[in-house]
Design an enzyme around this catalytic site. Structure first.
Site, mmCIF file in Angstrom:
data_model
loop_
_atom_site.group_PDB
_atom_site.id
_atom_site.type_symbol
_atom_site.label_atom_id
_atom_site.label_comp_id
_atom_site.label_asym_id
_atom_site.label_seq_id
_atom_site.Cartn_x
_atom_site.Cartn_y
_atom_site.Cartn_z
ATOM 1 N N MET A 91 0.829 -1.209 0.000
ATOM 2 C CA MET A 91 0.000 0.000 0.000
ATOM 3 C C MET A 91 0.868 1.266 0.000
ATOM 4 O O MET A 91 0.346 2.373 -0.059
ATOM 5 C CB MET A 91 -0.952 0.006 1.203
ATOM 6 C CG MET A 91 -2.015 -1.048 1.130
ATOM 7 S SD MET A 91 -3.259 -0.668 -0.123
ATOM 8 C CE MET A 91 -4.367 -2.082 0.079
ATOM 9 N N ILE A 116 -1.714 -1.720 8.261
ATOM 10 C CA ILE A 116 -0.854 -0.616 8.721
ATOM 11 C C ILE A 116 0.585 -0.937 8.352
ATOM 12 O O ILE A 116 0.998 -2.096 8.369
ATOM 13 C CB ILE A 116 -0.912 -0.374 10.256
ATOM 14 C CG1 ILE A 116 -0.893 -1.694 11.048
ATOM 15 C CG2 ILE A 116 -2.077 0.484 10.635
ATOM 16 C CD1 ILE A 116 -0.636 -1.518 12.530
ATOM 17 N N SER A 165 -7.958 3.195 15.943
ATOM 18 C CA SER A 165 -7.336 2.911 17.235
ATOM 19 C C SER A 165 -7.678 3.998 18.241
ATOM 20 O O SER A 165 -7.978 5.136 17.869
ATOM 21 C CB SER A 165 -5.819 2.872 17.025
ATOM 22 O OG SER A 165 -5.129 2.944 18.234
ATOM 23 N N TYR A 178 2.137 7.310 14.074
ATOM 24 C CA TYR A 178 1.028 6.356 13.963
ATOM 25 C C TYR A 178 -0.284 7.042 14.332
ATOM 26 O O TYR A 178 -1.292 6.930 13.626
ATOM 27 C CB TYR A 178 1.303 5.173 14.895
ATOM 28 C CG TYR A 178 0.164 4.202 15.036
ATOM 29 C CD1 TYR A 178 -0.074 3.248 14.061
ATOM 30 C CD2 TYR A 178 -0.674 4.238 16.151
ATOM 31 C CE1 TYR A 178 -1.132 2.342 14.188
ATOM 32 C CE2 TYR A 178 -1.723 3.354 16.289
ATOM 33 C CZ TYR A 178 -1.955 2.406 15.309
ATOM 34 O OH TYR A 178 -3.003 1.532 15.443
ATOM 35 N N SER A 179 -0.248 7.780 15.443
ATOM 36 C CA SER A 179 -1.434 8.468 15.938
ATOM 37 C C SER A 179 -1.947 9.467 14.899
ATOM 38 O O SER A 179 -3.157 9.561 14.659
ATOM 39 C CB SER A 179 -1.043 9.174 17.238
ATOM 40 O OG SER A 179 -2.150 9.685 17.876
HETATM 41 N N1 NDP Z 1 -3.075 -4.784 17.653
HETATM 42 C C1 NDP Z 1 -3.483 -3.738 18.351
HETATM 43 O O1 NDP Z 1 -3.264 -3.602 19.553
HETATM 44 C C2 NDP Z 1 -4.263 -2.677 17.689
HETATM 45 C C3 NDP Z 1 -4.479 -2.641 16.330
HETATM 46 N N2 NDP Z 1 -5.227 -1.628 15.793
HETATM 47 C C4 NDP Z 1 -5.461 -1.568 14.360
HETATM 48 O O2 NDP Z 1 -5.844 -2.833 13.878
HETATM 49 C C5 NDP Z 1 -5.382 -2.990 12.539
HETATM 50 C C6 NDP Z 1 -4.612 -4.301 12.420
HETATM 51 O O3 NDP Z 1 -3.538 -4.276 13.343
HETATM 52 P P1 NDP Z 1 -2.677 -5.575 13.690
HETATM 53 O O4 NDP Z 1 -3.431 -6.781 13.322
HETATM 54 O O5 NDP Z 1 -2.179 -5.394 15.056
HETATM 55 O O6 NDP Z 1 -1.460 -5.365 12.685
HETATM 56 P P2 NDP Z 1 -0.396 -6.415 12.120
HETATM 57 O O7 NDP Z 1 0.894 -5.699 12.124
HETATM 58 O O8 NDP Z 1 -0.527 -7.725 12.793
HETATM 59 O O9 NDP Z 1 -0.882 -6.629 10.604
HETATM 60 C C7 NDP Z 1 -0.691 -5.624 9.668
HETATM 61 C C8 NDP Z 1 -1.121 -6.156 8.333
HETATM 62 O O10 NDP Z 1 -0.863 -5.147 7.350
HETATM 63 C C9 NDP Z 1 -0.012 -5.697 6.337
HETATM 64 N N3 NDP Z 1 0.912 -4.669 5.867
HETATM 65 C C10 NDP Z 1 1.984 -4.167 6.510
HETATM 66 N N4 NDP Z 1 2.596 -3.246 5.759
HETATM 67 C C11 NDP Z 1 1.883 -3.167 4.604
HETATM 68 C C12 NDP Z 1 2.037 -2.416 3.414
HETATM 69 N N5 NDP Z 1 3.029 -1.548 3.244
HETATM 70 N N6 NDP Z 1 1.126 -2.598 2.423
HETATM 71 C C13 NDP Z 1 0.123 -3.491 2.566
HETATM 72 N N7 NDP Z 1 -0.074 -4.221 3.658
HETATM 73 C C14 NDP Z 1 0.808 -4.060 4.670
HETATM 74 C C15 NDP Z 1 0.715 -6.862 7.011
HETATM 75 O O11 NDP Z 1 1.094 -7.880 6.092
HETATM 76 P P3 NDP Z 1 2.443 -7.876 5.247
HETATM 77 O O12 NDP Z 1 3.555 -7.605 6.203
HETATM 78 O O13 NDP Z 1 2.429 -9.242 4.651
HETATM 79 O O14 NDP Z 1 2.261 -6.806 4.221
HETATM 80 C C16 NDP Z 1 -0.384 -7.406 7.899
HETATM 81 O O15 NDP Z 1 -1.225 -8.250 7.166
HETATM 82 C C17 NDP Z 1 -4.541 -1.762 12.241
HETATM 83 O O16 NDP Z 1 -5.317 -0.834 11.519
HETATM 84 C C18 NDP Z 1 -4.198 -1.219 13.603
HETATM 85 O O17 NDP Z 1 -3.988 0.165 13.572
HETATM 86 C C19 NDP Z 1 -5.777 -0.647 16.548
HETATM 87 C C20 NDP Z 1 -5.576 -0.626 17.887
HETATM 88 C C21 NDP Z 1 -4.819 -1.621 18.563
HETATM 89 C C1 0GV Z 2 -5.116 7.187 27.087
HETATM 90 C C2 0GV Z 2 -3.839 6.545 26.711
HETATM 91 C C3 0GV Z 2 -2.954 6.330 27.893
HETATM 92 C C4 0GV Z 2 -4.109 5.257 25.974
HETATM 93 C C5 0GV Z 2 -2.885 4.623 25.448
HETATM 94 C C6 0GV Z 2 -3.258 3.418 24.699
HETATM 95 C C7 0GV Z 2 -2.074 2.745 24.014
HETATM 96 C C8 0GV Z 2 -1.240 2.007 25.019
HETATM 97 C C9 0GV Z 2 -2.568 1.838 22.927
HETATM 98 C C10 0GV Z 2 -3.588 2.557 22.046
HETATM 99 C C11 0GV Z 2 -3.365 2.058 20.654
HETATM 100 C C12 0GV Z 2 -2.400 0.961 20.749
HETATM 101 C C13 0GV Z 2 -1.534 0.523 19.543
HETATM 102 C C14 0GV Z 2 -2.281 0.427 18.277
HETATM 103 O O1 0GV Z 2 -3.222 1.150 18.017
HETATM 104 C C15 0GV Z 2 -1.813 -0.485 17.286
HETATM 105 C C16 0GV Z 2 -0.740 -1.282 17.461
HETATM 106 C C17 0GV Z 2 -0.216 -2.033 16.301
HETATM 107 C C18 0GV Z 2 0.054 -3.458 16.631
HETATM 108 O O2 0GV Z 2 0.672 -4.119 15.542
HETATM 109 C C19 0GV Z 2 0.920 -3.538 17.876
HETATM 110 C C20 0GV Z 2 0.245 -2.863 19.017
HETATM 111 C C21 0GV Z 2 -0.045 -1.408 18.770
HETATM 112 C C22 0GV Z 2 1.276 -0.717 18.711
HETATM 113 C C23 0GV Z 2 -0.885 -0.803 19.926
HETATM 114 C C24 0GV Z 2 -0.038 -0.572 21.176
HETATM 115 C C25 0GV Z 2 -0.810 0.046 22.313
HETATM 116 C C26 0GV Z 2 -1.520 1.333 21.919
HETATM 117 C C27 0GV Z 2 -0.492 2.386 21.577
#
Ligand code: NDP
Ligand code: 0GV
Length: 302
Positions: A91, A116, A165, A178-179
């Site tokens: 992407m 992401i 997020s 990221y934020s």
């Molecule tokens: N896990 C968490 O705590 C949280 C996650 N989120 C949101 O949830 C969603 C998924 O997160 P999560 O499952 O943790 O993320 P992961 O890092 O596990 O997965 C990310 C995905 O995106 C793909 N990707 C990475 N880079 C690219 C690129 N350049 N182009 C296309 N695809 C890409 C990866 O596959 P590949 O490397 O094969 O391309 C993978 O499939 C995100 O939008 C994240 O912001 C929100 C809050 C908290």
């Molecule tokens: C009011 C505040 C103190 C709240 C803080 C919340 C923090 C700790 C929360 C809010 C959103 C969260 C991150 C997120 O959105 C997505 C990802 C990508 C995933 O691949 C790995 C985890 C990660 C980094 C999460 C890490 C923890 C974050 C920063």
């Protein structure tokens, strides 16, 4: 396995998706629907794909890593997907969204934008190029996917699901770039939703505001979290999340509630956890976060 997207001269109507919060969701609701899931090779996107597969949807999955996508597609077919295939690419490549949508399909009911790019979680180091790159991957490609898919979504009266997020609602340390990308999603898609309402465009937009879900990838340098693991009460992980996420895209915001200060039921916080978020944040209409349940933690600086 029939290919539902290109083989049909005209897109069959498989029924419009119900408006959010109007109809209880059930596995049947996505049967035969044509869904794109981005970032489906791992984490939440992978689990969402499996969930949709069990609901017998037609799936088109994207991410960069072909080998992983192949495995996910195989598993989706085992789980009951009506069909499943993938397109690999980055992407970061500005032409990729149009390739995915325009060259691979004719019909679409649901677009789940979830991918992401790589983020470092540390003090912002002044690298503007890195912010620009992340905006391309995490935000602009979402816009480009939406633009490419919109004609088909209008036709099917479908849905756009944007995975965001807590970091797109409130600033926390070590997540500046990221934020910013997640705040951008909020601004763009909330605004677009209003335009759709004004223009009577029958395409729903759901922003999923997630707290921490353990996908095994978190490492935050320069900070210690007051809790390093997500809540184990109830168990929390991408598999647990995929159910409410799919539900919120299809009808019932199970395990979720409207974000404080918003009245729009399409803006949901989807969190299976029960750890109370600190009550110092404010949002939208100025209501406090107090009492809001969210599976995330307060940071403590060294
Ligand atoms: N896990 C968490 O705590 C949280 C996650 N989120 C949101 O949830 C969603 C998924 O997160 P999560 O499952 O943790 O993320 P992961 O890092 O596990 O997965 C990310 C995905 O995106 C793909 N990707 C990475 N880079 C690219 C690129 N350049 N182009 C296309 N695809 C890409 C990866 O596959 P590949 O490397 O094969 O391309 C993978 O499939 C995100 O939008 C994240 O912001 C929100 C809050 C908290
Ligand atoms: C009011 C505040 C103190 C709240 C803080 C919340 C923090 C700790 C929360 C809010 C959103 C969260 C991150 C997120 O959105 C997505 C990802 C990508 C995933 O691949 C790995 C985890 C990660 C980094 C999460 C890490 C923890 C974050 C920063």
């Amino acid at each position: 396995m029939s290919i539902p997207w290109r083989s049909e001269p005209q897109c069959p109507r498989v029924g419009a998706l119900p408006a959010l919060s109007s109809v209880p969701s059930s596995p049947e609701m996505l049967r035969g629907k044509r869904v794109i899931v981005t970032g489906a090779s791992s984490g939440i996107g992978e689990q969402v794909a499996y969930h949709l597969a069990r609901m017998e949807a037609h799936l088109l999955l994207t991410a960069r890593t072909e080998a992983k996508l192949q495995k996910v597609v195989e598993r989706c077919l085992e789980l009951g997907a009506a069909s499943a295939r993938y397109v690999s690419g980055s992407m970061e490549d500005t032409t990729f969204p149009a390739v995915v949508v325009r060259e691979k399909l004719l019909c679409l009911d649901m677009l789940i934008l979830n991918h992401i790019g790589y983020s470092y979680f540390n003090y912002f180091n002044g690298d503007v190029g890195q912010v620009r790159k992340l905006l391309e991957t995490n935000f602009l490609s979402y816009v480009a996917m939406t633009v490419s898919a919109l004609p088909m979504l209008k036709e099917s009266e479908g849905s756009i699901v944007v995975v965001s997020s807590v970091a797109g609602k409130i600033g926390s340390p070590f997540a500046a770039s990221y934020s910013a990308t997640k705040f951008a999603l909020e601004g763009f898609f909330s605004s677009l939703r209003h335009e759709f309402i004004i223009d009577k465009v029958n395409v729903s937009i759901t922003l999923c505001i997630l707290g921490y879900i353990n996908t095994g990838k978190l490492s935050i340098a320069g900070a210690s979290c007051s809790q390093t693991e997500p809540s184990h009460h109830p168990p929390c992980g991408p598999g647990v999340l995929s159910t409410p996420l799919c539900h919120c895209a299809t009808g019932t915001p199970t395990l979720s509630k409207a974000w404080p200060g918003t009245s729009d039921s399409a803006v949901l916080a989807v969190n299976p956890g029960e750890v109370g978020i600190p009550s110092y944040g404010h949002s939208g209409g100025g209501k406090e976060w107090e009492g809001y349940h969210c599976n995330c933690y307060s940071f403590e600086l060294f």
